[in-house]
Design a protein around this motif. Structure first.
Motif, mmCIF file in Angstrom:
data_model
loop_
_atom_site.group_PDB
_atom_site.id
_atom_site.type_symbol
_atom_site.label_atom_id
_atom_site.label_comp_id
_atom_site.label_asym_id
_atom_site.label_seq_id
_atom_site.Cartn_x
_atom_site.Cartn_y
_atom_site.Cartn_z
ATOM 1 N N SER A 142 11.502 4.883 0.898
ATOM 2 C CA SER A 142 10.509 5.881 1.280
ATOM 3 C C SER A 142 11.031 6.728 2.434
ATOM 4 C CB SER A 142 9.195 5.200 1.667
ATOM 5 O OG SER A 142 9.370 4.360 2.787
ATOM 6 N N GLY A 161 -1.122 3.618 6.369
ATOM 7 C CA GLY A 161 -0.259 4.733 6.016
ATOM 8 C C GLY A 161 0.607 4.412 4.808
ATOM 9 N N SER A 162 1.328 5.403 4.329
ATOM 10 C CA SER A 162 2.140 5.251 3.123
ATOM 11 C C SER A 162 3.381 4.398 3.357
ATOM 12 C CB SER A 162 2.568 6.628 2.608
ATOM 13 O OG SER A 162 1.438 7.405 2.280
ATOM 14 N N TYR A 163 3.554 3.398 2.536
ATOM 15 C CA TYR A 163 4.770 2.596 2.491
ATOM 16 C C TYR A 163 5.228 2.082 3.856
ATOM 17 C CZ TYR A 163 5.217 4.287 -2.310
ATOM 18 O OH TYR A 163 4.990 4.564 -3.628
ATOM 19 N N ALA A 181 -4.407 3.451 -4.560
ATOM 20 C CA ALA A 181 -3.082 3.527 -3.945
ATOM 21 C C ALA A 181 -2.362 2.183 -3.946
ATOM 22 C CB ALA A 181 -3.204 4.042 -2.508
ATOM 23 N N THR A 209 -6.337 -1.284 5.313
ATOM 24 C CA THR A 209 -6.273 0.013 4.646
ATOM 25 C C THR A 209 -7.625 0.709 4.515
ATOM 26 O OG1 THR A 209 -6.480 -0.987 2.444
ATOM 27 C CG2 THR A 209 -4.256 -0.675 3.313
ATOM 28 N N THR A 229 0.833 -1.190 0.000
ATOM 29 C CA THR A 229 0.000 0.000 0.000
ATOM 30 C C THR A 229 0.870 1.243 0.000
ATOM 31 O OG1 THR A 229 -1.701 1.235 1.147
ATOM 32 C CG2 THR A 229 -0.193 0.009 2.518
ATOM 33 N N VAL A 230 0.512 2.205 -0.837
ATOM 34 C CA VAL A 230 1.195 3.496 -0.754
ATOM 35 C C VAL A 230 0.385 4.422 0.135
ATOM 36 C CG1 VAL A 230 2.210 3.236 -3.029
ATOM 37 C CG2 VAL A 230 0.054 4.434 -2.811
ATOM 38 N N GLY A 231 -0.665 3.890 0.710
ATOM 39 C CA GLY A 231 -1.463 4.642 1.668
ATOM 40 C C GLY A 231 -2.325 5.704 1.023
ATOM 41 N N PRO A 273 -3.335 9.741 0.619
ATOM 42 C CA PRO A 273 -2.742 11.063 0.828
ATOM 43 C C PRO A 273 -3.241 11.683 2.131
ATOM 44 C CG PRO A 273 -3.502 10.824 -1.427
ATOM 45 C CD PRO A 273 -4.005 9.626 -0.669
#
Length: 248
Positions: free
Chosen positions: A99, A145-147, A83, A165, A19-21, A23
């Motif tokens: 990241s 969350g992102s990465y 994402a 997610t 997941t890149v989460g 924004p």
């Protein structure tokens, strides 16, 4: 070792989604985190009051709440799906390692970790992008969350990804690591829902993380991730966390 060469339960994790989460601005959808839960409770109340033949005005209010909740969940699903990425396990680890990091995170916790024999369809985790309070010795990792996490690319992994997610992020859940001292070699882990509901305690569980690095290797290379149910260790869901990419 590369994750795809593991003889453990995660051997099938080739092509793991990362997941890149969502924004940061979309976290405003949570409206403080507890609002979605309150709306869900309102839906249950709607059913109850419907059985009690409530007046039309209240029924309309509850129907509007249901519609808003449905739109909220739909938005989360769309953004989470957009994402989502699917990468080979080694490439996924590299993406995580490149990241952003929080410079306050102690070196022992930096890098990418492999959940080597985790029976759940989870593969990689990155802790050094989390929020960190040196004074309280607390590391807080946002769920979704992102990465920061990856899952297997099979039905069980996709279900776990959705649960984390969409469902977890939807109620502003976090994973909190409370370390015992400034060596950062032992911690209790909690999943906090709506910022104050401790899921582990609600399920009569205790989750721990203890550094078990063999002599001669850098601290933080191997961790015992223990799970205790009603005070008894569960070997089925306990596993070893191994650092596969260091913080440098």
């Amino acid at each position: 070792p590369r994750a795809e060469e593991s003889p453990g339960p995660c051997a099938w994790c080739n092509g793991t989604p990362v997941t890149v989460g969502l924004p940061p601005q979309y976290r405003l959808l949570c409206l403080g985190g507890c609002v979605p839960v309150a709306i869900a409770a309102a839906i249950g109340l709607q059913v109850l009051l419907g059985l009690l033949m409530v007046n039309q005005v209240l029924a309309r209010i509850l129907e509007t709440g249901f519609l808003l909740f449905a739109c909220y969940v739909g938005a989360l699903i769309v953004y989470a799906a957009r994402a989502r990425q699917s990468r080979e396990a080694g490439a996924a680890a590299k993406v995580l390692s490149e990241s952003k990091i929080n410079e306050l995170i102690p070196p022992i916790l930096r890098g990418v970790f492999w959940m080597s024999d985790n029976p759940l369809p989870e593969l990689l985790v990155k802790l050094d992008s989390a929020e960190f309070s040196p004074e309280r010795k607390v590391l807080t990792l946002p769920i979704g969350g992102s990465y920061n996490w990856s899952w297997g690319n099979n039905p069980a992994g996709i279900l776990e990804w959705f649960n984390m997610t969409v469902c977890g992020f939807g109620v502003c859940s976090t994973i909190r690591f409370q370390f015992d001292d400034a060596t950062y070699t032992s911690a209790d882990i909690s999943i906090m829902m709506c910022r104050w509901i401790n899921l582990a305690r609600c399920c009569c569980q205790r989750w721990t993380m203890v550094d078990i690095t063999p002599e001669g290797l850098p601290p933080g290379t191997a961790w015992e991730r223990g799970t205790y149910v009603c005070g008894t260790r569960s070997e089925h869901v306990s596993y070893t966390l191994r650092k596969v990419i260091d913080g440098s």
